[in-house]
Motif scaffolding. Structure first.
Motif, mmCIF file in Angstrom:
data_model
loop_
_atom_site.group_PDB
_atom_site.id
_atom_site.type_symbol
_atom_site.label_atom_id
_atom_site.label_comp_id
_atom_site.label_asym_id
_atom_site.label_seq_id
_atom_site.Cartn_x
_atom_site.Cartn_y
_atom_site.Cartn_z
ATOM 1 N N ALA A 1 0.842 -1.204 0.000
ATOM 2 C CA ALA A 1 0.000 0.000 0.000
ATOM 3 C C ALA A 1 0.871 1.245 0.000
ATOM 4 O O ALA A 1 0.535 2.240 -0.646
ATOM 5 N N GLY A 2 1.986 1.209 0.697
ATOM 6 C CA GLY A 2 2.902 2.346 0.709
ATOM 7 C C GLY A 2 3.503 2.606 -0.652
ATOM 8 O O GLY A 2 3.644 3.746 -1.086
ATOM 9 N N ARG A 3 3.847 1.527 -1.355
ATOM 10 C CA ARG A 3 4.400 1.677 -2.701
ATOM 11 C C ARG A 3 3.343 2.220 -3.660
ATOM 12 O O ARG A 3 3.634 3.055 -4.512
ATOM 13 N N LEU A 4 2.107 1.749 -3.502
ATOM 14 C CA LEU A 4 1.029 2.238 -4.350
ATOM 15 C C LEU A 4 0.770 3.723 -4.093
ATOM 16 O O LEU A 4 0.602 4.498 -5.040
ATOM 17 N N ALA A 5 0.777 4.123 -2.827
ATOM 18 C CA ALA A 5 0.579 5.536 -2.498
ATOM 19 C C ALA A 5 1.712 6.380 -3.074
ATOM 20 O O ALA A 5 1.469 7.466 -3.617
ATOM 21 N N ALA A 6 2.930 5.900 -2.992
ATOM 22 C CA ALA A 6 4.074 6.639 -3.547
ATOM 23 C C ALA A 6 3.950 6.745 -5.070
ATOM 24 O O ALA A 6 4.225 7.798 -5.645
ATOM 25 N N LEU A 7 3.512 5.670 -5.710
ATOM 26 C CA LEU A 7 3.308 5.687 -7.157
ATOM 27 C C LEU A 7 2.236 6.710 -7.532
ATOM 28 O O LEU A 7 2.414 7.488 -8.475
ATOM 29 N N CYS A 8 1.153 6.742 -6.776
ATOM 30 C CA CYS A 8 0.084 7.715 -7.038
ATOM 31 C C CYS A 8 0.579 9.143 -6.834
ATOM 32 O O CYS A 8 0.260 10.025 -7.632
ATOM 33 N N ARG A 9 1.357 9.374 -5.771
ATOM 34 C CA ARG A 9 1.884 10.726 -5.535
ATOM 35 C C ARG A 9 2.778 11.169 -6.684
ATOM 36 O O ARG A 9 2.760 12.309 -7.101
ATOM 37 N N ARG A 10 3.575 10.240 -7.197
ATOM 38 C CA ARG A 10 4.514 10.572 -8.257
ATOM 39 C C ARG A 10 3.823 10.860 -9.592
ATOM 40 O O ARG A 10 4.249 11.715 -10.340
ATOM 41 N N HIS A 11 2.749 10.128 -9.899
ATOM 42 C CA HIS A 11 2.196 10.172 -11.251
ATOM 43 C C HIS A 11 0.764 10.701 -11.353
ATOM 44 O O HIS A 11 0.251 10.827 -12.468
ATOM 45 N N SER A 12 0.106 11.005 -10.246
ATOM 46 C CA SER A 12 -1.308 11.364 -10.311
ATOM 47 C C SER A 12 -1.560 12.662 -11.063
ATOM 48 O O SER A 12 -2.505 12.755 -11.844
ATOM 49 N N VAL A 13 -0.748 13.678 -10.879
ATOM 50 C CA VAL A 13 -0.986 14.950 -11.566
ATOM 51 C C VAL A 13 -0.722 14.797 -13.066
ATOM 52 O O VAL A 13 -1.473 15.328 -13.886
ATOM 53 N N ALA A 14 0.302 14.036 -13.424
ATOM 54 C CA ALA A 14 0.562 13.797 -14.850
ATOM 55 C C ALA A 14 -0.598 13.015 -15.469
ATOM 56 O O ALA A 14 -1.036 13.328 -16.588
ATOM 57 N N ALA A 15 -1.122 12.031 -14.766
ATOM 58 C CA ALA A 15 -2.269 11.268 -15.273
ATOM 59 C C ALA A 15 -3.496 12.162 -15.386
ATOM 60 O O ALA A 15 -4.230 12.095 -16.381
ATOM 61 N N LEU A 16 -3.707 13.020 -14.410
ATOM 62 C CA LEU A 16 -4.820 13.962 -14.451
ATOM 63 C C LEU A 16 -4.699 14.883 -15.662
ATOM 64 O O LEU A 16 -5.657 15.115 -16.400
ATOM 65 N N ARG A 17 -3.498 15.392 -15.895
ATOM 66 C CA ARG A 17 -3.248 16.286 -17.028
ATOM 67 C C ARG A 17 -3.509 15.564 -18.349
ATOM 68 O O ARG A 17 -4.157 16.093 -19.254
ATOM 69 N N MET A 18 -3.020 14.335 -18.481
ATOM 70 C CA MET A 18 -3.201 13.571 -19.715
ATOM 71 C C MET A 18 -4.677 13.256 -19.966
ATOM 72 O O MET A 18 -5.175 13.444 -21.079
ATOM 73 N N LEU A 19 -5.369 12.789 -18.938
ATOM 74 C CA LEU A 19 -6.781 12.432 -19.114
ATOM 75 C C LEU A 19 -7.635 13.657 -19.410
ATOM 76 O O LEU A 19 -8.542 13.605 -20.237
ATOM 77 N N MET A 20 -7.335 14.753 -18.759
ATOM 78 C CA MET A 20 -8.066 15.981 -19.028
ATOM 79 C C MET A 20 -7.786 16.437 -20.470
ATOM 80 O O MET A 20 -8.695 16.886 -21.177
#
Length: 192
Positions: free
Chosen positions: A17-36
């Protein structure tokens, strides 16, 4: 006087879960930008195809109202389509981020003007409840929030890093040999 009972320590997340949270922190804004960006490419492209967008009549009437009839729907719809495709392209590629986000926020303000200039279509007579077209416009609040997150991510903090992070020295690792740094081994006399 008795001491206050200690509060329980927070639960420790499993390593996965910690690794998943770190992955989300690292890539969530880029994913948000791409999907938008993909969303803007899709809906902008729909405005370039006659009768493909369910919102084209509403968008055309809004543009006519805010330009006082100077820009007819036949002209404004392709312009809106091109504008949305350009916003989508800027978000997906990451090129010209300030310009892209500026155009995005101006576009969003025009979108929300429909709530005022077409108020009879946007709001129910029964109270302050949006009609289906009004809900269509109000859902753009989520896009607006996403744009704010993307914009905030690209702006460096003027205060710089937090003082604790700036002052803390990097941790040093022990050598694998088991020796501590700085210790010198005494030489053993050679047998012989």
């Amino acid at each position: 006087m008795e001491p206050l009972p200690r509060s329980p320590s927070p639960p420790v997340a499993p390593p996965r879960a910690g690794r998943l949270a770190a992955l989300c922190r690292r890539h969530s804004v880029a994913a948000l930008r791409m999907l938008m960006g993909l969303l803007f490419l899709y809906f902008g492209g729909m405005k370039l195809i006659p009768a493909a967008s369910p919102a084209e009549e509403m968008a055309g009437r809004t543009m006519e109202a805010i330009t006082f009839g100077l820009v007819p729907a036949a002209v404004s719809l392709p312009l809106l389509g091109v504008l949305e495709v350009l916003i989508g392209t800027g978000l997906v590629t990451g090129l010209l981020p300030r310009l892209t986000l500026t155009v995005f926020f101006v576009h969003m303000s025009g979108t929300f003007l429909a709530l005022a200039v077409l108020a009879g279509e946007m709001w129910s007579d029964a109270g302050p409840f949006p009609t289906l077209p009004g809900q269509y416009v109000l859902k753009n609040l989520v896009l607006l929030a996403a744009g704010v997150v993307i914009a905030a991510q690209g702006v460096p903090d003027p205060a710089g890093p937090p003082p604790a992070a700036a002052a803390a020295p990097a941790p040093q690792r022990e050598p694998r040999s088991g020796r501590r740094p700085g210790r010198v081994r005494e030489e053993q006399p050679a047998a012989g």
